[in-house]
Structure formats: C-alpha cells, structure tokens
Scaffold this motif. Structure first.
Motif, PDB file in Angstrom:
ATOM      1  N   TRP A 154       0.830  -1.210   0.000  1.00 18.49           N
ATOM      2  CA  TRP A 154       0.000   0.000   0.000  1.00 18.49           C
ATOM      3  C   TRP A 154       0.860   1.253   0.000  1.00 18.49           C
ATOM      4  O   TRP A 154       0.590   2.211  -0.741  1.00 18.49           O
ATOM      5  N   PHE A 155       1.934   1.263   0.777  1.00 19.63           N
ATOM      6  CA  PHE A 155       2.767   2.457   0.917  1.00 19.63           C
ATOM      7  C   PHE A 155       3.577   2.734  -0.343  1.00 19.63           C
ATOM      8  O   PHE A 155       4.010   3.881  -0.559  1.00 19.63           O
ATOM      9  N   SER A 156       3.772   1.740  -1.182  1.00 13.46           N
ATOM     10  CA  SER A 156       4.593   1.919  -2.381  1.00 13.46           C
ATOM     11  C   SER A 156       4.028   2.980  -3.316  1.00 13.46           C
ATOM     12  O   SER A 156       4.755   3.511  -4.160  1.00 13.46           O
ATOM     13  N   GLN A 157       2.727   3.315  -3.184  1.00 16.14           N
ATOM     14  CA  GLN A 157       2.128   4.335  -4.045  1.00 16.14           C
ATOM     15  C   GLN A 157       2.734   5.718  -3.805  1.00 16.14           C
ATOM     16  O   GLN A 157       2.607   6.609  -4.662  1.00 16.14           O
ATOM     17  N   PHE A 158       3.390   5.911  -2.666  1.00 19.43           N
ATOM     18  CA  PHE A 158       3.962   7.214  -2.348  1.00 19.43           C
ATOM     19  C   PHE A 158       5.400   7.367  -2.843  1.00 19.43           C
ATOM     20  O   PHE A 158       6.028   8.396  -2.619  1.00 19.43           O
ATOM     21  N   TYR A 159       5.914   6.348  -3.506  1.00 13.61           N
ATOM     22  CA  TYR A 159       7.228   6.436  -4.134  1.00 13.61           C
ATOM     23  C   TYR A 159       7.057   6.720  -5.617  1.00 13.61           C
ATOM     24  O   TYR A 159       6.025   6.393  -6.210  1.00 13.61           O
ATOM     25  N   SER A 160       8.066   7.307  -6.214  1.00 13.90           N
ATOM     26  CA  SER A 160       8.045   7.577  -7.636  1.00 13.90           C
ATOM     27  C   SER A 160       9.413   7.275  -8.221  1.00 13.90           C
ATOM     28  O   SER A 160      10.351   6.919  -7.497  1.00 13.90           O
ATOM     29  N   GLU A 161       9.545   7.459  -9.516  1.00 17.87           N
ATOM     30  CA  GLU A 161      10.832   7.216 -10.161  1.00 17.87           C
ATOM     31  C   GLU A 161      11.896   8.197  -9.686  1.00 17.87           C
ATOM     32  O   GLU A 161      13.095   7.964  -9.855  1.00 17.87           O
ATOM     33  N   ASN A 162      11.470   9.316  -9.081  1.00 13.41           N
ATOM     34  CA  ASN A 162      12.416  10.314  -8.592  1.00 13.41           C
ATOM     35  C   ASN A 162      12.756  10.131  -7.109  1.00 13.41           C
ATOM     36  O   ASN A 162      13.525  10.916  -6.555  1.00 13.41           O
ATOM     37  N   SER A 163      12.156   9.144  -6.469  1.00 12.79           N
ATOM     38  CA  SER A 163      12.428   8.913  -5.054  1.00 12.79           C
ATOM     39  C   SER A 163      13.851   8.394  -4.868  1.00 12.79           C
ATOM     40  O   SER A 163      14.328   7.564  -5.649  1.00 12.79           O
ATOM     41  N   LYS A 164      14.494   8.880  -3.830  1.00 11.68           N
ATOM     42  CA  LYS A 164      15.844   8.413  -3.527  1.00 11.68           C
ATOM     43  C   LYS A 164      15.816   6.961  -3.073  1.00 11.68           C
ATOM     44  O   LYS A 164      14.950   6.569  -2.308  1.00 11.68           O
ATOM     45  N   SER A 165      16.780   6.198  -3.520  1.00 13.72           N
ATOM     46  CA  SER A 165      16.932   4.834  -3.026  1.00 13.72           C
ATOM     47  C   SER A 165      17.689   4.883  -1.704  1.00 13.72           C
ATOM     48  O   SER A 165      18.326   5.882  -1.362  1.00 13.72           O
TER      49      SER A 165
END
Length: 270
Positions: A248-259
């Motif tokens: 569910w929380f993965s929706q708040f990540y994007s391709e620009n999110s820091k690893s």
C-alpha cells in the motif's frame, strides 16, 4: 523516499471554493490548483518532479474537542526511513513485544516477578488497507493487573498519506484525538510531532496522555534509530499485514524517489 509538505488553508467565507493561487487564502506555499471544500483542509503534496499530486482531507477535530485544550509533545527526531514510522500500525506483533511494560514504572522489566503486581499493557489490533491514500487500524488497550483488565480503551486510527495519522480514543475519562505528523528533514531524518486534543474539561487527562504517548513513542524511536536495512527480507506468516502495508505504501514512491543506497552515499543531496 516520499516527500510531503503539510499546509493549512483559510476558507473564503463567501465561497466553498479555495483558490490556492491567492496568497491571502494560504498559510503556506500556494499552487495554481483549486479545491472545493466546506471545511478547513490539510493538504499533502507528493513531489514527483512534475506536477505534484494533492491529497486533501478534513482536518477538523470533533466538534466537542476544544482547540484551547490542544497539547503538543516535544518533537522527536527519527534517524531512519519515513516508511518505518507508519508501518508500526501494521506491525501488530510489536505492540505487546515493545509496549507491554508499564509506563508507571520500569521495575517490572528489571524484576519480572513484579509484573503481575505492577501491571502491564495488553494490546490487540487489526490493520486494513483503505481506499487510495487511506489506511485504517482498530486498536484495543487494557491495563492488566493480576487477572483484572483495567482501563479499557478503544482506538480508531486513520493513516492519511505517507506522514499523517489521526487516533480517535474512547477512554473511561472521555474522548481524545491524537494527531501525528511526520516531516522529512533529510533522507534518513524525520521530525515527528504529536498533538492531543480533548474537551476543555478533560485537559488534565489529555496532559497525562501526552506524557504516556511520548514515553511509548520513545521506545519505538530507540528501535528505529538502530535498525539495519535489508533489501529483500524473508516474511513469515505473522508478517502478513506488514507485507500488505508495504504494498500500500509503495504508491507514495516515484521514479524520482531516492533509493536507500543513494541516501546513504549522498546524505547531503536533499
């Protein structure tokens, strides 16, 4: 990592539409978007590098909860991933493992034979994925001394977006509302603030809840600040809700999110 900002908006008394491009209607940064509302709203902007997505929700306290009786805990600093903080709700097993010892005294931890005399906290919880950016948790608490369950509390928890939580408590001494906001200060540094709202007549009880809540939260902080990141953890049956939460929380990540690797190697690039 998801990054968000919280805003408070003043409603135009002549209209139910907030024009966020007008600075006199905003208490903070504005955008060109409009939203239709009848109430004061709290907003989240999920920064994806392009046009930010907006999550709006009713931020009002219940009508019988006096803002004058609002008390805030001292802000806490968590030196770990933002995701770990709301994940606590889905980690049902940790409640009795970490938060069972009494907040009254730590003697039972040093002398286990005193546990039944001093008492302990007993928890049960159920986490569920809601619609969109909302998740729900139902929680019950009892303080157990000997074979007696005392001070029963029913809690309804609403997780809104990546960094805002509201807890509605039904206690023997009256209702309370606890809000938790998480603001990223850096890739692995979060600022957490708790606020407790109650009816004005119940302010002394709310003050005690502030102390107890902060005491419990510091137990979690000690764990978060000493965690080790595992990229592909093995799940067991008891981790079913944790796995569902992470999905569910993965929706708040994007391709620009820091690893996590980038956050460790370049901590100043924020």
């Amino acid at each position: 990592m998801p990054f968000h900002l919280a805003f408070k908006i003043r409603k135009d008394t002549s209209s139910n539409v907030i024009d966020m491009s007008k600075s006199n209607e905003c208490l903070s940064i504005c955008t060109s978007r409009n939203i239709s509302t009848k109430y004061r709203k709290a907003l989240y902007f999920l920064m994806n590098g392009n046009q930010p997505s907006l999550l709006a929700f009713d931020a009002r306290a219940p009508s019988n909860h006096s803002i004058a009786a609002a008390l805030a805990t001292t802000p806490s600093k968590v030196e770990w991933l933002l995701q770990e903080i709301p994940e606590n709700g889905a980690d049902v097993a940790h409640l009795n493992a970490v938060h069972s010892p009494s907040v009254v005294t730590g003697l039972a931890e040093k002398y286990p034979f005193l546990l039944n005399i001093i008492g302990s906290h007993v928890w049960s919880a159920t986490w569920n994925k809601g619609e969109g950016h909302i998740a729900d948790l139902t929680l019950t608490h009892d303080y157990k001394i000997m074979k007696c369950n005392l001070f029963h509390i029913d809690v309804t928890v609403q997780q809104i977006g990546p960094g805002f939580v509201r807890l509605f408590l039904k206690t023997p001494l009256g209702p309370l509302l606890v809000s938790q906001s998480v603001t990223p200060l850096g890739p692995l540094l979060q600022k957490v603030i708790h606020r407790v709202f109650s009816p004005a007549y119940n302010a002394p009880w709310a003050a005690l809840v502030v102390y107890n809540e902060a005491y419990m939260f510091e137990r979690d902080v000690a764990i978060w600040n000493n965690k080790i990141f595992v990229g592909a953890p093995a799940y067991v049956k008891a981790d079913k809700t944790i796995r569902a939460f992470r999905s569910w929380f993965s929706q708040f990540y994007s391709e620009n999110s820091k690893s996590f690797k980038d956050a460790i190697q370049n901590p100043l690039e924020w």
